[in-house]
Enzyme design. Structure first.
Site, PDB file in Angstrom:
ATOM      1  CD  GLU A  76       1.241  -5.717   5.431  1.00 38.31           C
ATOM      2  OE1 GLU A  76       2.106  -6.552   5.791  1.00 38.31           O
ATOM      3  OE2 GLU A  76       0.600  -5.817   4.370  1.00 38.31           O
ATOM      4  CB  ALA A  95      -0.879  -0.020   1.244  1.00 34.52           C
ATOM      5  CD  GLU A 130      -2.283  -7.898   2.536  1.00 36.29           C
ATOM      6  OE1 GLU A 130      -1.971  -6.711   2.293  1.00 36.29           O
ATOM      7  OE2 GLU A 130      -3.011  -8.228   3.476  1.00 36.29           O
ATOM      8  N   GLY A 186       0.810  -5.167   0.949  1.00 36.98           N
ATOM      9  CA  GLY A 186      -0.274  -5.263  -0.025  1.00 36.98           C
ATOM     10  C   GLY A 186       0.197  -5.844  -1.346  1.00 36.98           C
TER      11      GLY A 186
HETATM   12  C1  LIG Z   1      -5.375  -1.935   3.359  1.00 34.60           C
HETATM   13  C2  LIG Z   1      -3.889  -1.951   3.259  1.00 34.60           C
HETATM   14  C3  LIG Z   1      -3.294  -3.247   3.630  1.00 34.60           C
HETATM   15  C4  LIG Z   1      -1.831  -3.465   3.434  1.00 34.60           C
HETATM   16  O1  LIG Z   1      -1.607  -4.711   4.043  1.00 34.60           O
HETATM   17  C5  LIG Z   1      -0.993  -2.392   4.070  1.00 34.60           C
HETATM   18  C6  LIG Z   1       0.365  -2.272   3.445  1.00 34.60           C
HETATM   19  O2  LIG Z   1       0.685  -2.786   2.421  1.00 34.60           O
HETATM   20  S1  LIG Z   1       1.451  -1.281   4.306  1.00 34.60           S
HETATM   21  C7  LIG Z   1       2.913  -1.241   3.292  1.00 34.60           C
HETATM   22  C8  LIG Z   1       3.695  -2.490   3.452  1.00 34.60           C
HETATM   23  N1  LIG Z   1       4.950  -2.355   2.749  1.00 34.60           N
HETATM   24  C9  LIG Z   1       6.092  -2.063   3.367  1.00 34.60           C
HETATM   25  O3  LIG Z   1       6.152  -1.949   4.568  1.00 34.60           O
HETATM   26  C10 LIG Z   1       7.299  -1.897   2.497  1.00 34.60           C
HETATM   27  C11 LIG Z   1       8.021  -0.627   2.855  1.00 34.60           C
HETATM   28  N2  LIG Z   1       9.166  -0.389   2.007  1.00 34.60           N
HETATM   29  C12 LIG Z   1      10.343  -1.013   2.191  1.00 34.60           C
HETATM   30  O4  LIG Z   1      10.524  -1.851   3.035  1.00 34.60           O
HETATM   31  C13 LIG Z   1      11.465  -0.588   1.297  1.00 34.60           C
HETATM   32  O5  LIG Z   1      11.214   0.713   0.855  1.00 34.60           O
HETATM   33  C14 LIG Z   1      11.704  -1.498   0.065  1.00 34.60           C
HETATM   34  C15 LIG Z   1      12.231  -2.838   0.558  1.00 34.60           C
HETATM   35  C16 LIG Z   1      10.446  -1.677  -0.715  1.00 34.60           C
HETATM   36  C17 LIG Z   1      12.764  -0.831  -0.840  1.00 34.60           C
HETATM   37  O6  LIG Z   1      13.918  -0.578  -0.117  1.00 34.60           O
HETATM   38  P1  LIG Z   1      15.100   0.311  -0.729  1.00 34.60           P
HETATM   39  O7  LIG Z   1      15.386  -0.150  -2.090  1.00 34.60           O
HETATM   40  O8  LIG Z   1      16.164   0.306   0.297  1.00 34.60           O
HETATM   41  O9  LIG Z   1      14.496   1.758  -0.896  1.00 34.60           O
HETATM   42  P2  LIG Z   1      13.926   2.755   0.222  1.00 34.60           P
HETATM   43  O10 LIG Z   1      13.458   2.032   1.428  1.00 34.60           O
HETATM   44  O11 LIG Z   1      14.882   3.866   0.408  1.00 34.60           O
HETATM   45  O12 LIG Z   1      12.613   3.291  -0.509  1.00 34.60           O
HETATM   46  C18 LIG Z   1      12.703   4.037  -1.705  1.00 34.60           C
HETATM   47  C19 LIG Z   1      11.624   5.092  -1.688  1.00 34.60           C
HETATM   48  O13 LIG Z   1      10.357   4.440  -1.765  1.00 34.60           O
HETATM   49  C20 LIG Z   1       9.505   4.895  -0.734  1.00 34.60           C
HETATM   50  N3  LIG Z   1       8.635   3.780  -0.354  1.00 34.60           N
HETATM   51  C21 LIG Z   1       8.981   2.514  -0.107  1.00 34.60           C
HETATM   52  N4  LIG Z   1       7.903   1.772   0.158  1.00 34.60           N
HETATM   53  C22 LIG Z   1       6.844   2.607   0.068  1.00 34.60           C
HETATM   54  C23 LIG Z   1       5.457   2.423   0.226  1.00 34.60           C
HETATM   55  N5  LIG Z   1       4.922   1.228   0.507  1.00 34.60           N
HETATM   56  N6  LIG Z   1       4.665   3.486   0.061  1.00 34.60           N
HETATM   57  C24 LIG Z   1       5.163   4.694  -0.245  1.00 34.60           C
HETATM   58  N7  LIG Z   1       6.475   4.917  -0.403  1.00 34.60           N
HETATM   59  C25 LIG Z   1       7.306   3.876  -0.253  1.00 34.60           C
HETATM   60  C26 LIG Z   1      10.465   5.287   0.377  1.00 34.60           C
HETATM   61  O14 LIG Z   1       9.861   6.183   1.273  1.00 34.60           O
HETATM   62  C27 LIG Z   1      11.595   5.916  -0.416  1.00 34.60           C
HETATM   63  O15 LIG Z   1      11.204   7.213  -0.744  1.00 34.60           O
HETATM   64  P3  LIG Z   1      12.272   8.395  -0.813  1.00 34.60           P
HETATM   65  O16 LIG Z   1      11.440   9.591  -1.075  1.00 34.60           O
HETATM   66  O17 LIG Z   1      13.210   8.030  -1.919  1.00 34.60           O
HETATM   67  O18 LIG Z   1      12.940   8.422   0.533  1.00 34.60           O
END
Ligand SMILES: CCC[C@H](O)CC(=O)SCCNC(=O)CCNC(=O)[C@H](O)C(C)(C)COP(=O)([O-])OP(=O)([O-])OC[C@H]1O[C@@H](n2cnc3c(N)ncnc32)[C@H](O)[C@@H]1OP(=O)([O-])[O-]
Length: 718
Positions: free
Chosen positions: A123, A61, A103, A100
């Site tokens: 999450e 998400a 999912e 998500g």
């Molecule tokens: C109803 C809903 C249900 C659902 O179950 C809820 C969810 O899914 S909750 C979500 C569950 N998902 C998670 O918890 C995953 C969270 N994300 C991560 O764990 C890591 O970002 C990921 C492994 C994906 C990439 O790592 P990496 O390669 O080291 O890169 P990085 O970490 O430096 O990120 C690069 C840029 O992307 C941005 N950004 C990232 N994700 C999101 C996002 N979802 N959204 C928006 N932005 C996001 C991050 O802020 C950064 O921005 P900036 O402006 O450049 O600073």
């Protein structure tokens, strides 16, 4: 957005497009719904592939949308639309399928992953639970124990593990999209009855009750007050007690409770804060995006004590050639053995090749002559460090970055020993240096933006979260620790015991209370610093024993050190241990007697201090110093302080960090309590509210992302 194309005539390919991680924003969700309808309506299309642009399936998400009003189609019906489709839908997972994103993949009928992909439901790390069917589908697919483990820890699984668990159907070393298209063609027209996970029976097993009981016990133990892990267990529990549709209702209910919680806000704030600190700036206007780091191929470490060893390991694991210097041959040999062992264990744990051959050991400082970057890691002794910096200045090739691993000494004083003060920065590592994620990168008034950028980049290469901070006594972390520790000592003087203070702090969520931490790191460390500052006056009695420079002072730590009680290493400190080096802290009757006698000697009458006062005095004194640090321009923003405290000082992540916490409590409330305590204890400087908190409170306590607007620009420092 989602882009639609047709491949090989019969496969509809839906590509998620939302850089950088193809998060499921309103536009992406709308795009998926629209393109799915299109694929289902085109008679030539026999199967569908869903993939993500730029080699990333989906990061879940869109967290940035969480604060705003919900727009676009919701995630759950969108995933149901995919699962209910009569044409096979294959997820082509490259890069990441998280939250998500996973999912969504679980709603597809098949999943093909690239071998380097990572999958998970993180999450819980954002204070949430998988709220788009993850808690109901994953246990049905891989069983309760594995699902519980993934959901409550939020860890990422490799593609190989996902295959073994049964989350994905196939793993490829080549393009997952190509493999998925081929796969989609091969299953076109086949029955999908056995592929819709929501129709799978509820997981059953005779020991389910026991599994849930154990999981609940484990999360309660390790969560330290975080509510999301506990709620995750409750949601997974619904998958075994309720039919799918009812289970989804329960998931939604629990998700909503978490979604609006302060903990979720804190964890999401922290997620962005940890990323924001890499976009550093200094009061002079030097910035991350205009300062270019120098290339570093060869690094050197001087001093192979505990810190130097950990730093050498971190550098070698980052792929650098390292020269490790210790002038005494015996110590060098010991260090070499220890470092080899650390590298071996770490390689085994992380499943990476051994980096032992990266390090060359030497007894002579001359060996660092051709290094691009030198990290001095000798004892915390200014005179010794100065001598080394004078030597380095003569030995090193022009342009070598000279760094000091100090926890609080003056960077500028060291820089002044060299011919190129602009190349001197501090790199404050935290013990154990090869494990702890935090690095305070300290710039002095003469450090060049290039030197700062290089040290920041170096930290990143070592897998650290680097935070740029200005030069002052204790920098950010240890400077804030001082008033916090001071309050803890004063509480003992007034009637509390170390156990009581620690319990309050641990209930708040700290990994360890302040006295346990002090025993672990060694009471003699602070004692040496206080001695160097002229604060330790052995044998002093009467009023003067508890006053230094007009401020209240507690000599309790000094008195313990005089007794040889240095903490765990001597088996005695604020607690007692079964032997020197013992780890289990037990209350010590001797210490209680010592405190009583101390109070009697100084005419202090012990009183019962309630939990709230203990917590407020410790935390608010620390927070007040944080505001002072912001006001002084030592930290660029509250995010920097919060990341330092969460990663380096055991501050509970689900409380966001001290500055976020202050905002959550209410700045006017924090101010009011500080004013109260300062009135009661006018001789405690740390309790006098700093002008920035006054200014913010007087401006209706703006949200934390606006605090920077209220900080007066300090004089240029760089
Ligand atoms: C109803 C809903 C249900 C659902 O179950 C809820 C969810 O899914 S909750 C979500 C569950 N998902 C998670 O918890 C995953 C969270 N994300 C991560 O764990 C890591 O970002 C990921 C492994 C994906 C990439 O790592 P990496 O390669 O080291 O890169 P990085 O970490 O430096 O990120 C690069 C840029 O992307 C941005 N950004 C990232 N994700 C999101 C996002 N979802 N959204 C928006 N932005 C996001 C991050 O802020 C950064 O921005 P900036 O402006 O450049 O600073």
């Amino acid at each position: 957005m989602a882009f639609y194309s047709r491949v090989s005539g019969s496969v509809g390919v839906i590509t998620l497009q939302n850089p950088p991680v193809n998060a499921l924003s309103a536009a992406v969700r709308q795009g998926i719904v629209d393109t799915m309808h299109r694929a289902l309506s085109e008679p030539e299309v026999k199967s569908v592939v869903i993939c993500g642009q730029n080699g990333k399936f989906c990061g879940g998400a869109d967290i940035r949308e969480f604060g705003a009003n919900m727009r676009g189609p919701p995630l759950v019906p969108m995933i149901h639309l995919i699962e209910a489709a009569e044409k096979p839908v294959v997820a082509a997972i490259e890069g990441v399928a998280l939250g998500g994103g996973l999912e969504l993949a679980l709603g597809c009928h098949y999943r093909i992953a690239h071998s380097k992909a990572r999958l998970g439901l993180p999450e819980v790390t954002l204070g949430l639970l998988p709220g788009a069917g993850g808690t109901q589908r994953l246990p049905r697919l891989i069983g309760v124990p594995a699902a519980l483990e993934l959901i409550t820890t939020g860890r990422h699984a490799t593609a190989a593990e996902a295959l073994q668990l049964g989350i994905v159907d196939e793993v490829t070393d080549h393009s997952a999209v190509d493999a998925a298209v081929k796969f989609a063609q091969s299953v076109a027209g086949k029955s999908l009855d056995a592929r819709r996970i929501s129709t799978y029976p509820r997981p059953r097993s005779p020991d389910l009750a026991e599994i849930f009981e154990k999981a609940m016990k484990e999360v309660r133990r390790s969560a330290r007050g975080a509510i999301a892990p506990v709620t995750c267990v409750q949601a997974v529990h619904a998958s075994v007690t309720l039919p799918y549709a009812k289970g989804m209702e329960r998931e939604r209910e629990l998700f909503s409770t978490l979604f609006t919680s302060g903990q979720a806000h804190a964890l999401q704030y922290y997620f962005f804060a940890q990323r924001a600190v890499s976009r550093w700036s200094t009061p002079s206007g030097a910035r991350w995006d205009t300062s270019k780091p120098r290339p570093v191929h060869k690094a050197a470490v001087i001093g192979l004590g505990t810190m130097g060893r950990g730093i050498s390991v971190s550098l070698a694991q980052a792929g650098l050639s390292v020269v490790a210097v210790e002038t005494q041959e015996k110590q060098l040999l010991e260090a070499k053995q220890a470092v080899s062992g650390m590298l071996e264990r770490s390689a085994k744990r992380r499943g990476v090749p051994l980096a032992d051959d990266k390090i060359k050991y030497n007894c002579s400082v001359q060996a660092v002559a051709d290094a691009d970057l030198v990290i001095e890691a000798v004892f915390e002794d200014m005179a010794l460090k100065k001598t080394i910096f004078q030597q380095l200045s003569g030995i090193c090739k022009p342009g070598t970055l000279l760094c000091t691993n100090t926890s609080g000494l003056d960077i500028d004083e060291l820089a002044s020993q060299t011919q190129s003060p602009e190349l001197v920065v501090g790199m404050h590592f935290f013990a154990p240096a090869h494990v702890m994620k935090l690095l305070e990168v300290v710039y002095g008034p003469r450090s060049s933006p290039e030197a700062l950028a290089t040290a920041m980049e170096m930290g990143k290469k070592m897998g650290k979260v680097s935070v740029a901070v200005g030069n002052c006594r204790g920098f950010v972390g240890n400077r804030m620790l001082k008033p916090y520790l001071e309050q803890a000592f004063f509480l003992l003087e007034e009637g509390a015991t170390p156990e009581q203070v620690d319990q309050v702090l641990e209930e708040f969520g700290f990994a360890m209370g302040v006295f346990k931490v002090s025993d672990l790191s060694g009471l003699d460390v602070g004692w040496k610093v206080r001695k160097a500052d002229g604060l330790v006056v052995p044998g002093s009695t009467g009023k003067s024993a508890r006053i230094r420079g007009g401020s209240r002072y507690s000599p309790l730590g000094d008195l313990l050190c005089e007794q040889g009680r240095f903490g765990q290493k001597t088996g005695r400190g604020w607690y007692q241990y079964d032997k020197p080096g013992g780890r289990v802290a037990k209350p010590d009757p001797w210490l209680h007697g010592f405190l009583e006698e101390y109070r009697a000697r100084h005419g202090l009458v012990a009183r019962r201090i309630d939990h709230q006062e203990m917590l407020e005095r410790c935390l608010y004194a620390l927070i007040n110093e944080g505001f002072q640090i912001l006001q002084d321009g030592i930290a660029a923003g509250p995010e920097d302080i919060d990341v330092i405290y969460v990663l380096g000082y055991g501050w509970p992540r689900h409380r966001g960090g001290p500055m976020f916490y202050a905002g959550l409590v209410g700045l006017d409330k924090v101010l009011e309590r500080l004013e109260h305590y300062h009135q009661v204890y006018p001789d405690v400087l740390g309790l006098k509210p700093c002008s920035l908190i006054r200014k913010l409170a007087a401006s209706s306590s703006p949200p934390i992302h606006r605090w920077r607007e209220f900080i007066q620009k300090p004089r240029s420092q760089l």
